[in-house]
Design a protein around this motif. Structure first.
Motif, PDB file in Angstrom:
ATOM      1  N   LYS A   1       1.100  -1.157  -0.123  1.00  0.00           N
ATOM      2  CA  LYS A   1       0.013   0.046  -0.004  1.00  0.00           C
ATOM      3  C   LYS A   1       0.909   1.139  -0.273  1.00  0.00           C
ATOM      4  CE  LYS A   1      -3.529   2.757   0.102  1.00  0.00           C
ATOM      5  NZ  LYS A   1      -4.485   2.569  -1.092  1.00  0.00           N
ATOM      6  N   LYS A   2       0.721   2.145  -0.959  1.00  0.00           N
ATOM      7  CA  LYS A   2       1.323   3.422  -1.180  1.00  0.00           C
ATOM      8  C   LYS A   2       0.313   4.559  -0.677  1.00  0.00           C
ATOM      9  CE  LYS A   2       4.988   1.819  -4.259  1.00  0.00           C
ATOM     10  NZ  LYS A   2       5.410   1.823  -5.578  1.00  0.00           N
ATOM     11  N   PHE A   3       0.703   5.592  -0.244  1.00  0.00           N
ATOM     12  CA  PHE A   3       0.001   6.807  -0.126  1.00  0.00           C
ATOM     13  C   PHE A   3       0.793   8.054  -0.644  1.00  0.00           C
ATOM     14  CE2 PHE A   3      -1.407   4.334   3.610  1.00  0.00           C
ATOM     15  CZ  PHE A   3      -2.754   4.409   3.469  1.00  0.00           C
ATOM     16  N   LYS A   4       0.772   8.198  -1.756  1.00  0.00           N
ATOM     17  CA  LYS A   4       1.466   9.328  -2.624  1.00  0.00           C
ATOM     18  C   LYS A   4       2.941   8.878  -2.677  1.00  0.00           C
ATOM     19  CE  LYS A   4      -1.358  13.374  -1.666  1.00  0.00           C
ATOM     20  NZ  LYS A   4      -1.593  14.441  -1.321  1.00  0.00           N
TER      21      LYS A   4
ATOM     22  N   PRO B   1       5.252  -0.838  16.239  1.00  0.00           N
ATOM     23  CA  PRO B   1       5.175   0.608  16.848  1.00  0.00           C
ATOM     24  C   PRO B   1       3.920   1.377  16.091  1.00  0.00           C
ATOM     25  CG  PRO B   1       7.073   0.478  15.781  1.00  0.00           C
ATOM     26  CD  PRO B   1       6.550  -1.032  15.616  1.00  0.00           C
ATOM     27  N   SER B   2       3.695   2.381  16.607  1.00  0.00           N
ATOM     28  CA  SER B   2       2.524   3.169  15.905  1.00  0.00           C
ATOM     29  C   SER B   2       3.322   3.684  14.313  1.00  0.00           C
ATOM     30  CB  SER B   2       2.259   4.498  16.595  1.00  0.00           C
ATOM     31  OG  SER B   2       1.655   4.101  18.005  1.00  0.00           O
ATOM     32  N   GLY B   3       2.493   3.570  13.365  1.00  0.00           N
ATOM     33  CA  GLY B   3       2.968   4.107  12.273  1.00  0.00           C
ATOM     34  C   GLY B   3       3.523   2.920  11.393  1.00  0.00           C
TER      35      GLY B   3
ATOM     36  N   THR C   1      -3.494   0.095   8.839  1.00  0.00           N
ATOM     37  CA  THR C   1      -3.679   0.115   7.214  1.00  0.00           C
ATOM     38  C   THR C   1      -3.983  -1.140   6.842  1.00  0.00           C
ATOM     39  OG1 THR C   1      -2.107   1.934   6.811  1.00  0.00           O
ATOM     40  CG2 THR C   1      -2.642   0.515   5.096  1.00  0.00           C
ATOM     41  N   THR C   2      -3.352  -2.188   7.414  1.00  0.00           N
ATOM     42  CA  THR C   2      -3.496  -3.687   6.919  1.00  0.00           C
ATOM     43  C   THR C   2      -5.253  -3.989   7.356  1.00  0.00           C
ATOM     44  OG1 THR C   2      -1.273  -4.260   7.342  1.00  0.00           O
ATOM     45  CG2 THR C   2      -2.849  -6.138   7.378  1.00  0.00           C
TER      46      THR C   2
ATOM     47  N   GLN D   1     -12.289  -1.390   3.770  1.00  0.00           N
ATOM     48  CA  GLN D   1     -12.370   0.140   4.041  1.00  0.00           C
ATOM     49  C   GLN D   1     -11.160   0.754   3.081  1.00  0.00           C
ATOM     50  OE1 GLN D   1     -12.906   1.137   8.350  1.00  0.00           O
ATOM     51  NE2 GLN D   1     -12.280  -1.165   8.509  1.00  0.00           N
ATOM     52  N   LEU D   2     -10.329   0.175   2.594  1.00  0.00           N
ATOM     53  CA  LEU D   2      -9.160   0.854   1.782  1.00  0.00           C
ATOM     54  C   LEU D   2      -8.699  -0.372   0.945  1.00  0.00           C
ATOM     55  CD1 LEU D   2      -7.343   3.224   2.337  1.00  0.00           C
ATOM     56  CD2 LEU D   2      -5.805   1.935   3.579  1.00  0.00           C
TER      57      LEU D   2
END
Length: 283
Positions: A13-16, A39-41, A46-47, A54-55
């Motif tokens: 998954k890529k965001f820009k 960790p967070s981020g 996303t998974t 949802q994505l």
């Protein structure tokens, strides 16, 4: 293992310009708690969003209950439950009426509500307005709603974050019970103690990559490079011994003389494994 209910193959998954997931692959089976740790981020939420429709993924394939995630329709939501930090409640409705509203949407017999509220310790609070509940009670209510229709797969995104130890223990007991009844649980957390306690298998996620994948015990043993034993003797003396022939002889002497109170191996915990594998701490 039971039947495979989640299958992920080289999912990205890529965001820009940002890559959130980098060709990750794993599977989850019925009657299993699968920990997705990092960790967070790191890409955990996303998974879940991809697996629940949802994505959209950028590349790769994922299937939930044999259905491709990009083709998920309303029928799949009758078989899965989702708890995320965006899971809300009807603040002006009571505990009981929050669940009756969801029961109608899911075609669930309302008789199950009373049983479930008793199980999560909310039955005596069933007439309280949702906005007046404590954080722990709200989280138990959200979990109850996700479990009301007895899903085959339950997605939990940091379900015990910020909860007190008593509430956390109650939720853990409930998750184990669900697992024993055949529900597959996909659990994201950065709490490695929780993962060690609950999970049959874990995937360690760092910067969108799965860097390790096995049972918690197997991972801690794999990275136990410096084998040592922590000894407590009856005279309250503590001793740390290396894994050598002389140490084994000494331990046998203490055992024979009935001088040894406790002995523990010193393999690292999951948090230390994660640190060794990634070079970063869980924050």
């Amino acid at each position: 293992m039971g039947k495979r209910v989640i299958q992920v193959e080289r999912l990205s998954k890529k965001f820009k310009d940002q890559v959130a997931l980098k060709e990750i692959s794993f599977s989850v089976h019925e009657g299993e708690i699968f920990g997705f740790l990092g960790p967070s981020g790191s890409g955990k939420t996303t998974t879940i969003k991809i697996l629940t429709g949802q994505l959209a993924q950028s590349s790769g394939h994922a299937f939930v209950l044999d259905q491709a995630v990009e083709q998920i329709n309303e029928s799949i939501y009758e078989q899965i439950g989702i708890v995320t930090d965006n899971s809300g409640l009807y603040d002006r409705l009571t505990v009981y009426h929050n669940l009756t509203a969801f029961a109608r949407l899911s075609n669930v017999e309302t008789s199950r509500i009373e049983v479930l509220l008793k199980r999560v310790g909310l039955f005596e609070h069933r007439n309280k307005i949702a906005k007046n509940l404590s954080k722990g009670m709200k989280q138990r209510l959200i979990l109850s709603r996700a479990m009301l229709h007895q899903p085959k797969v339950l997605f939990l995104d940091e379900p015990t974050s910020g909860l007190d130890p008593v509430t956390m223990e109650a939720i853990h007991a409930l998750l184990v019970e669900l697992k024993e009844n055949g529900t597959a649980i996909f659990l994201t957390t950065h709490n490695m103690e929780e993962a060690t306690k609950l999970c049959d298998r874990v995937a360690l996620l760092n910067d969108g990559l799965i860097v390790e994948h096995d049972s918690p015990k197997a991972l801690t043993l794999k990275y136990n490079q410096d084998k040592r034993y922590r000894i407590l003797l009856k005279n309250e003396k503590e001793v740390l011994l290396p894994h050598t022939y002389d140490s084994i002889q000494k331990i046998n002497e203490w055992l024979t003389a009935d001088e040894l109170l406790t002995i523990h191996s010193c393999e690292p915990n999951l948090e230390k494994v994660f640190l060794e594998v990634t070079g970063r701490e869980l924050i």
